[in-house]
Enzyme design. Sequence first.
Site, mmCIF file in Angstrom:
data_model
loop_
_atom_site.group_PDB
_atom_site.id
_atom_site.type_symbol
_atom_site.label_atom_id
_atom_site.label_comp_id
_atom_site.label_asym_id
_atom_site.label_seq_id
_atom_site.Cartn_x
_atom_site.Cartn_y
_atom_site.Cartn_z
ATOM 1 N N GLU A 20 38.782 -2.230 36.269
ATOM 2 C CA GLU A 20 38.002 -2.421 35.054
ATOM 3 C C GLU A 20 38.820 -3.352 34.185
ATOM 4 O OE1 GLU A 20 35.895 -0.006 31.366
ATOM 5 O OE2 GLU A 20 37.956 0.412 31.894
ATOM 6 N N ASP A 79 40.900 2.296 35.435
ATOM 7 C CA ASP A 79 40.475 2.293 34.040
ATOM 8 C C ASP A 79 41.294 1.304 33.206
ATOM 9 O OD1 ASP A 79 38.773 3.778 32.082
ATOM 10 O OD2 ASP A 79 40.711 4.177 31.151
HETATM 11 O O1 TEU Z 1 36.538 1.964 28.904
HETATM 12 C C1 TEU Z 1 37.209 0.879 28.355
HETATM 13 C C2 TEU Z 1 36.420 0.030 27.414
HETATM 14 O O2 TEU Z 1 37.027 -0.783 26.775
HETATM 15 C C3 TEU Z 1 34.947 0.098 27.176
HETATM 16 O O3 TEU Z 1 34.137 0.170 28.262
HETATM 17 C C4 TEU Z 1 34.586 1.066 26.081
HETATM 18 O O4 TEU Z 1 34.279 2.332 26.525
HETATM 19 C C5 TEU Z 1 33.420 0.606 25.289
HETATM 20 O O5 TEU Z 1 33.666 -0.680 24.864
HETATM 21 C C6 TEU Z 1 33.239 1.490 24.063
HETATM 22 O O6 TEU Z 1 31.945 1.316 23.597
HETATM 23 C C7 TEU Z 1 37.211 2.835 29.767
HETATM 24 C C8 TEU Z 1 36.263 3.924 30.212
HETATM 25 O O7 TEU Z 1 35.209 3.333 30.920
HETATM 26 C C9 TEU Z 1 35.806 4.704 29.019
HETATM 27 O O8 TEU Z 1 34.846 5.661 29.331
HETATM 28 C C10 TEU Z 1 37.029 5.367 28.409
HETATM 29 O O9 TEU Z 1 36.673 6.015 27.228
HETATM 30 C C11 TEU Z 1 38.117 4.349 28.108
HETATM 31 O O10 TEU Z 1 38.347 3.439 29.179
HETATM 32 C C12 TEU Z 1 39.442 5.039 27.838
HETATM 33 O O11 TEU Z 1 39.973 5.563 29.005
#
Ligand code: TEU
Length: 552
Positions: A267, A206
């Site tokens: 990610e 993440d």
């Molecule tokens: O997401 C990180 C992120 O920056 C984006 O995908 C974000 O969710 C999006 O821009 C908002 O609209 C990751 C996870 O995939 C997400 O579900 C979590 O909330 C976030 O990290 C925090 O851990």
Amino acid sequence: MNQPNEPWWHGTSIYQVYPRSFADSDGDGIGDLRGIIDRLDHIAALGVQTLWVSPFFPSPQEDFGYDITDYTGVGQEYGTLSDAEELIRAAHSRGMRVMFDLVLNHTSDQHPWFLRSKGSRDNPKSDWYIWADGCGRDGRRPPNNWRSALEVNSAWQWCPERGQFYMATFLPFQPDLNYRNPEVKDAMFDVVRFWLDRGVDGFRLDIFGQIMKDPQFRDNPLSPHVVNGFPQGWRRQYTENTADNIDFARELHDVCAEYGDRILLGEVFGPPEVLRAYHADGAGLDLVFLFDFLRYRYDANWFTETIRRFEQAFPSPMQPTYVLENHDRSRTIDRVGGDPAKAAVLAVILLSVRGVPTIYMGQEIGMSNTYIPLDDALDPVASRFFRRLPEFVNRRLRERLNRDEVRTPMQWDGGPNAGFCPPGVRPWLPVNPDHVTVNVADETADPDSLLALYRTLSRVRRASAALHRGTLDLIPGLPEGVLGYRRTDAASGEQCATFANLGRREQEVRPISSTLLTGCGGATLDGELIRLPPDSAIIVRRTSSQRSAAGH
Ligand code: TEU
């Protein structure tokens, strides 16, 4: 099917399960690990080879599991540690690999480490998070200009107990761990080992790109870019994809290497040319998400150029990744006006390009966004930052602000609660009314469904060396609106080609004598002529023994 010396994940495909919304086995309206185990046959029948499970660890659920209070436990609503172990075994017994989600960057602010850390400036955990003094006469201005990942607020949060700021890259209740403290690294690397010991094959990492920030806390510089008349804010020079972060990827790689062929999928955000650095010559992350496809333009030139760019940045043996949907972004089908024919074309592209494709649960049946007004949002991003946005504006936005809309329950059948939880139980998010027609049961029975196409595509991809491990060459000079590429496996000499018509007019291409592998939208192969109606695609395999550069 892979070459003997080729890592298993080179030819793999990934299926993402968001556990809260997949299948509820105990009737509390929340999906759980046992629900996933019960439904593994669906995933196996889809033909995907790796399962990625989003977080199911103990958490106050303010960000639905991405805010963790215990990294080596299982949240009571999701089951028990032995359920997690059984999930790994059950997936393995079906020939699938398993990746868990690893949230290294931050914990929940309810994690015992943070509760301790924020208590004073001199306790054993005081340096486990990123703390800094504020600026200004009263020290109440944030230490620097760093913004949160969402860009709408400062990354710094005031803590009255310490009279200092802590950093929170995502939301204020998700304080960032301090990996410059070796104790933190050791503790989290032990978490990694804990799950590797239990047999997981790797991790999805993440917001991995933002873990190692500049130790001097220098201000990020202003971006020189202006898009649609808007300045692009600050470049994340000191907070994202830093050289220290690449080194951190190497350290994590070394931990996984203690266990053999386990993988790390990051990610990370940024242009492919920057993200390739995470591979660190095979000693860093194995795969990184390339998110460009999440915002695809349904246009042959767009796909041609994006694939070209991925190929250039990630030449073999590196593997690009392809992803159309996830638990944060709009469903595919909503980007093409709900048109299932176009969703089918996208599926053909996703599963026939070179690289590792990821399918988000429900994508395979054409689940769409479930409109939920911002006022009703459970998603903390929507409820904290966007609640005041007028609903008529929100409704029309292409990018969905309320992530609940893409997290509604998996649609298993056309009955009550779509088979996600027992009738009479209230699921944690509403079921999309379209489940009466868009669901696994009905689509399993329909040979022309999107689900049937996804299953066929996976089968064809697995059976063909060219498709799951071959090189990719874009085919130039095709008719307007047509995307085409060839996949070639040097070892076996097998060659396949994909043609997709994303334009408005029927088109024809003439490949050198081929046989049909699969297709959609009424594409036909007749002798040496492929006919492509609008929104159709086809995958063919070359029959001629002689190989030449002219593929059409
Ligand atoms: O997401 C990180 C992120 O920056 C984006 O995908 C974000 O969710 C999006 O821009 C908002 O609209 C990751 C996870 O995939 C997400 O579900 C979590 O909330 C976030 O990290 C925090 O851990």
